[in-house]
Design a protein around this motif. Structure first.
Motif, PDB file in Angstrom:
ATOM      1  N   TYR A  30       0.913  -1.132   0.104  1.00  0.00           N
ATOM      2  CA  TYR A  30      -0.222  -0.290   0.226  1.00  0.00           C
ATOM      3  C   TYR A  30       0.945   1.319  -0.332  1.00  0.00           C
ATOM      4  CZ  TYR A  30      -2.605   3.849   1.806  1.00  0.00           C
ATOM      5  OH  TYR A  30      -3.672   4.826   1.749  1.00  0.00           O
ATOM      6  N   ILE A  31       0.908   1.805  -0.793  1.00  0.00           N
ATOM      7  CA  ILE A  31       1.299   3.007  -1.112  1.00  0.00           C
ATOM      8  C   ILE A  31       0.297   4.706  -0.671  1.00  0.00           C
ATOM      9  CG2 ILE A  31       2.514   4.877  -2.593  1.00  0.00           C
ATOM     10  CD1 ILE A  31       3.954   2.051  -1.782  1.00  0.00           C
ATOM     11  N   GLY A  32       1.225   5.580   0.529  1.00  0.00           N
ATOM     12  CA  GLY A  32       0.708   6.062   0.665  1.00  0.00           C
ATOM     13  C   GLY A  32       1.089   7.580   1.359  1.00  0.00           C
ATOM     14  N   GLU A  33       0.817   8.793   1.519  1.00  0.00           N
ATOM     15  CA  GLU A  33       1.106   9.926   1.891  1.00  0.00           C
ATOM     16  C   GLU A  33       0.455  11.182   3.163  1.00  0.00           C
ATOM     17  OE1 GLU A  33       0.240  13.239   1.095  1.00  0.00           O
ATOM     18  OE2 GLU A  33      -1.793  12.859   0.660  1.00  0.00           O
ATOM     19  N   THR A  34       1.048  11.599   4.186  1.00  0.00           N
ATOM     20  CA  THR A  34       0.244  12.189   5.196  1.00  0.00           C
ATOM     21  C   THR A  34       1.015  13.483   5.409  1.00  0.00           C
ATOM     22  OG1 THR A  34      -0.613  12.088   7.481  1.00  0.00           O
ATOM     23  CG2 THR A  34       1.311  10.610   6.487  1.00  0.00           C
ATOM     24  N   ALA A  35       0.577  14.322   5.887  1.00  0.00           N
ATOM     25  CA  ALA A  35       1.341  15.762   6.293  1.00  0.00           C
ATOM     26  C   ALA A  35       1.426  15.449   8.183  1.00  0.00           C
ATOM     27  CB  ALA A  35       0.162  16.575   6.560  1.00  0.00           C
ATOM     28  N   GLY A  36       0.688  14.234   8.810  1.00  0.00           N
ATOM     29  CA  GLY A  36       1.106  13.564  10.122  1.00  0.00           C
ATOM     30  C   GLY A  36       2.233  13.077   9.744  1.00  0.00           C
ATOM     31  N   SER A  37       2.273  12.779  11.308  1.00  0.00           N
ATOM     32  CA  SER A  37       3.438  11.529  11.823  1.00  0.00           C
ATOM     33  C   SER A  37       4.032   9.980  10.899  1.00  0.00           C
ATOM     34  CB  SER A  37       3.740  12.093  13.089  1.00  0.00           C
ATOM     35  OG  SER A  37       3.648  11.383  13.529  1.00  0.00           O
ATOM     36  N   ALA A  38       4.689   9.430  11.098  1.00  0.00           N
ATOM     37  CA  ALA A  38       4.655   8.278  10.361  1.00  0.00           C
ATOM     38  C   ALA A  38       3.803   7.615  11.701  1.00  0.00           C
ATOM     39  CB  ALA A  38       6.054   7.795  10.210  1.00  0.00           C
ATOM     40  N   PHE A  39       4.070   7.857  12.631  1.00  0.00           N
ATOM     41  CA  PHE A  39       3.923   7.218  14.262  1.00  0.00           C
ATOM     42  C   PHE A  39       2.486   7.482  14.175  1.00  0.00           C
ATOM     43  CE2 PHE A  39       2.070   6.938  18.360  1.00  0.00           C
ATOM     44  CZ  PHE A  39       3.031   5.761  18.329  1.00  0.00           C
ATOM     45  N   SER A  40       1.560   8.585  13.578  1.00  0.00           N
ATOM     46  CA  SER A  40       0.640   8.762  13.635  1.00  0.00           C
ATOM     47  C   SER A  40      -0.748   7.835  12.773  1.00  0.00           C
ATOM     48  CB  SER A  40      -0.639  10.071  13.856  1.00  0.00           C
ATOM     49  OG  SER A  40       0.114  10.983  15.385  1.00  0.00           O
ATOM     50  N   ARG A  41      -0.111   8.067  11.351  1.00  0.00           N
ATOM     51  CA  ARG A  41      -0.286   7.195  10.822  1.00  0.00           C
ATOM     52  C   ARG A  41      -0.067   6.047  10.706  1.00  0.00           C
ATOM     53  NH1 ARG A  41      -4.171   6.414   8.307  1.00  0.00           N
ATOM     54  NH2 ARG A  41      -5.048   6.503   6.107  1.00  0.00           N
ATOM     55  N   GLY A  42       0.763   5.618  11.147  1.00  0.00           N
ATOM     56  CA  GLY A  42       1.006   3.540  11.519  1.00  0.00           C
ATOM     57  C   GLY A  42       0.458   3.535  12.164  1.00  0.00           C
ATOM     58  N   LYS A  43      -1.052   4.012  13.323  1.00  0.00           N
ATOM     59  CA  LYS A  43      -1.538   3.705  14.104  1.00  0.00           C
ATOM     60  C   LYS A  43      -2.611   3.874  13.942  1.00  0.00           C
ATOM     61  CE  LYS A  43      -2.330   5.269  18.909  1.00  0.00           C
ATOM     62  NZ  LYS A  43      -2.260   6.024  20.520  1.00  0.00           N
ATOM     63  N   GLU A  44      -2.698   4.868  12.766  1.00  0.00           N
ATOM     64  CA  GLU A  44      -4.399   4.771  12.646  1.00  0.00           C
ATOM     65  C   GLU A  44      -4.849   3.637  11.382  1.00  0.00           C
ATOM     66  OE1 GLU A  44      -3.930   8.339  10.477  1.00  0.00           O
ATOM     67  OE2 GLU A  44      -4.891   9.621  12.021  1.00  0.00           O
ATOM     68  N   HIS A  45      -3.805   3.078  11.015  1.00  0.00           N
ATOM     69  CA  HIS A  45      -3.596   2.178  10.044  1.00  0.00           C
ATOM     70  C   HIS A  45      -4.119   0.522  10.841  1.00  0.00           C
ATOM     71  CE1 HIS A  45      -3.008   3.071   5.904  1.00  0.00           C
ATOM     72  NE2 HIS A  45      -2.224   3.637   6.198  1.00  0.00           N
ATOM     73  N   LEU A  46      -3.291   0.436  11.875  1.00  0.00           N
ATOM     74  CA  LEU A  46      -3.411  -0.499  13.099  1.00  0.00           C
ATOM     75  C   LEU A  46      -5.446  -0.665  13.787  1.00  0.00           C
ATOM     76  CD1 LEU A  46      -0.137  -1.009  14.636  1.00  0.00           C
ATOM     77  CD2 LEU A  46      -1.120  -2.386  13.256  1.00  0.00           C
TER      78      LEU A  46
END
Length: 120
Positions: free
Chosen positions: A29-45
């Motif tokens: 899966y390819i993605g992008e975010t203005a937020g942090s990698a930690f926050s985006r990864g946590k959202e995915h989980l």
């Protein structure tokens, strides 16, 4: 998820492009975010744990692994300080580089960012 999955990159980095890789089959899966990698990864989980139908990871587990949730790794692929357009274009280019049969992204996300043609 970068911090928890032996992924590559700084988990506190923001304005990023990233990939989430299924460790069982190698699909991405390819993605992008203005937020942090930690926050985006946590959202995915969290979305996967809730069995949210919009979760790319949960959908992948259902479609490719009969509902059994595989391990995923999240890697940063780029950092784009204060350049949202470049970040979104890079995401589009990275999506187009992955073989369609190995892409976890929704078809609606393909060509999400239309790159305007320069005219002289």
């Amino acid at each position: 998820m970068v911090c928890r999955s032996d992924g590559k990159g700084k988990c506190n980095a923001s304005d990023i492009t990233y990939e989430v890789v299924c460790q069982r089959c190698g699909d991405k899966y390819i993605g992008e975010t203005a937020g942090s990698a930690f926050s985006r990864g946590k959202e995915h989980l969290m979305a996967m744990e809730k069995k949210d139908e919009t979760s790319v990871m949960y959908r992948h587990a259902k479609e490719k692994h009969q509902g059994e949730v595989p391990q995923f790794t999240m890697n940063l692929t780029g950092i784009f300080r204060n350049d949202a357009l470049l970040r979104q274009i890079t995401e589009s280019v990275l999506i187009n580089k992955v073989k369609i049969s190995n892409l976890i992204n929704n078809k609606a996300e393909w060509n999400h960012v239309n790159i305007p043609r320069a005219t002289f």
